[in-house]
Design a protein around this motif. Structure first.
Motif, PDB file in Angstrom:
ATOM      1  N   TYR A  57       0.829  -1.213   0.000  1.00  0.00           N
ATOM      2  CA  TYR A  57       0.000   0.000   0.000  1.00  0.00           C
ATOM      3  C   TYR A  57       0.856   1.253   0.000  1.00  0.00           C
ATOM      4  O   TYR A  57       2.042   1.237   0.306  1.00  0.00           O
ATOM      5  N   THR A  58       0.191   2.340  -0.396  1.00  0.00           N
ATOM      6  CA  THR A  58       0.806   3.660  -0.259  1.00  0.00           C
ATOM      7  C   THR A  58      -0.250   4.621   0.250  1.00  0.00           C
ATOM      8  O   THR A  58      -1.430   4.499  -0.078  1.00  0.00           O
ATOM      9  N   SER A  59       0.210   5.565   1.064  1.00  0.00           N
ATOM     10  CA  SER A  59      -0.686   6.684   1.412  1.00  0.00           C
ATOM     11  C   SER A  59       0.014   7.976   0.994  1.00  0.00           C
ATOM     12  O   SER A  59      -0.177   9.021   1.586  1.00  0.00           O
ATOM     13  N   GLY A  60       0.854   7.846  -0.024  1.00  0.00           N
ATOM     14  CA  GLY A  60       1.562   9.016  -0.539  1.00  0.00           C
ATOM     15  C   GLY A  60       2.904   9.234   0.132  1.00  0.00           C
ATOM     16  O   GLY A  60       3.567  10.247  -0.081  1.00  0.00           O
ATOM     17  N   LYS A  61       3.302   8.280   0.983  1.00  0.00           N
ATOM     18  CA  LYS A  61       4.613   8.389   1.643  1.00  0.00           C
ATOM     19  C   LYS A  61       5.393   7.112   1.382  1.00  0.00           C
ATOM     20  O   LYS A  61       5.776   6.384   2.298  1.00  0.00           O
ATOM     21  N   GLY A  62       5.566   6.785   0.124  1.00  0.00           N
ATOM     22  CA  GLY A  62       6.310   5.581  -0.229  1.00  0.00           C
ATOM     23  C   GLY A  62       5.411   4.366  -0.336  1.00  0.00           C
ATOM     24  O   GLY A  62       4.224   4.407   0.026  1.00  0.00           O
ATOM     25  N   VAL A  63       5.999   3.297  -0.843  1.00  0.00           N
ATOM     26  CA  VAL A  63       5.251   2.051  -1.045  1.00  0.00           C
ATOM     27  C   VAL A  63       5.823   0.998  -0.096  1.00  0.00           C
ATOM     28  O   VAL A  63       7.047   0.804  -0.048  1.00  0.00           O
ATOM     29  N   HIS A  64       4.940   0.349   0.632  1.00  0.00           N
ATOM     30  CA  HIS A  64       5.392  -0.604   1.645  1.00  0.00           C
ATOM     31  C   HIS A  64       4.687  -1.948   1.454  1.00  0.00           C
ATOM     32  O   HIS A  64       3.512  -1.979   1.100  1.00  0.00           O
ATOM     33  N   GLN A  65       5.446  -3.005   1.719  1.00  0.00           N
ATOM     34  CA  GLN A  65       4.901  -4.355   1.534  1.00  0.00           C
ATOM     35  C   GLN A  65       4.880  -5.109   2.862  1.00  0.00           C
ATOM     36  O   GLN A  65       5.856  -5.058   3.620  1.00  0.00           O
TER      37      GLN A  65
END
Ligand code: AHM
Ligand code: MG
Length: 331
Positions: A172-180
């Motif tokens: 997901y992202t909330s506009g602060k990078g992409v995390h798995q």
């Protein structure tokens, strides 16, 4: 993974760094993660408890609804039907937006989702996904109107996907990078397995249903022909990988580079994929990782949507690869 950060901890940490944000997004993400666990469980036992095959119904897209499509949709609806923060649900499997009654007064978000992406993989134990996109809206009682959730992808608050493969992961992202995050079977928690994912600016792989080649415009045909030529300086020929599950194919490209395409066709220029719950959320993720999401002519997330189930051609992946497609499509 001893000591690994859970999805909830990770979101709460992010919210602490941006105190103007409330816990609302973390609440929605926690619910989505729970839905992901339910779907993962259903998929893992689908051959054992009569969950394979079709329901005999056709959805708003004119596609046959599989039992697991319906079950996955029900899991999302059940998770949010008494939400106080999500006001409206828009799903690939529901013709009309569903307004959540308790949230009409207070709900500030619309949740778009494709409950089970890659439905043709259901009966053959191949990867599947769920894709989601969250937009901010007004509560209905304070001026919110039904179509106010039709916003360009650039305004998404958060977006991502769950991929049901050898392991279940949530990106997901909330506009602060992409995390798995990877679902740990023992604890039933999503634990951080990669943070701040950045994709290569160019790849070696393209992902497309090439059976449709003769239906494409000439620019697209020429581009695919170009990728197959031999030229070591530009890393050609590219390899092909296509699972039939958008979330899986885009995930490969997010990690390894390259591009996924579902082009428009001469007779159906709008293509197959849906803007609001397929192209836009994946474009948000890919852009946050340094890539691009395009129709071949314009940025996906700049499009002002007109209808919830609108289709759009999609070219998504490494920046230089997507720019190359745009160049071919212009010529
Ligand atoms: P779905 O959401 O109904 O499963 O449709 C979307 C899927 C994508 O996951 C996949 O990339 C594409 O449709 C496959 O379509 P095709 O069979 O035409 O290649
Ligand atoms: Mg889909």
């Amino acid at each position: 993974m001893a000591g690994a950060i859970s999805l909830t901890q990770h979101i709460l940490q992010g919210e602490r760094q941006a105190p103007q944000e409330t816990g609302e997004i973390s609440g929605i993400m926690t619910q989505i993660a729970l839905v992901g666990q339910t779907i993962a469980r259903d998929l893992s036992q689908s051959g054992l408890i009569d969950l394979l095959g079709s329901t005999g119904q056709v959805n708003v897209q004119g596609e046959e609804v599989q039992k697991l499509d319906q079950k996955a949709n029900e899991s999302f609806v059940r998770a949010f039907e008494s939400s106080e923060v999500v006001r409206t649900l828009i799903s690939e499997e529901m013709e009309k937006p569903l307004h959540i009654v308790p949230a009409e007064r207070t709900g500030k978000y619309a949740l778009f989702f494709d409950p089970l992406d890659g439905s043709s993989n259901i009966d053959v134990n191949a990867p599947l996904g769920s894709i989601f996109s969250i937009h901010r809206v007004l509560p209905l009682t304070s001026g919110g109107k039904e179509p106010d959730f039709l916003k360009p992808g650039a305004e998404q608050v958060a977006a991502g996907y769950i991929l049901f493969g050898p392991s279940t992961i949530l990106v997901y992202t909330s506009g602060k990078g992409v995390h798995q995050f990877t679902l740990e079977p023992g604890s039933s928690e999503f634990l951080l397995s990669a943070s701040d994912i950045q994709m290569p600016s160019r790849g070696k792989v393209y992902s497309v249903n090439e059976g449709n080649y003769r239906k494409w415009p000439t620019g697209m045909q020429k581009f695919i022909d170009y990728l197959k030529e031999s030229d070591s300086a530009t890393g050609r020929p590219y390899s092909t990988r296509y699972t039939g599950c958008l979330a899986a194919d885009v995930h490969r490209i997010l990690l390894k580079g390259g591009l996924y395409l579902y082009p428009g066709e001469i007779k159906e220029p709008e293509g197959k994929l849906r803007l609001m719950y397929e192209a836009a959320p994946l474009s948000f993720v890919v852009e946050q990782a340094g890539g691009l999401g395009s129709t071949g002519a314009e940025r996906i997330n700049a499009i002002q949507p007109k209808t919830p189930h609108q289709r759009v051609p999609l070219v998504i992946g490494s920046r230089e690869d997507v720019e190359m497609v745009e160049k071919f499509m212009k010529e």
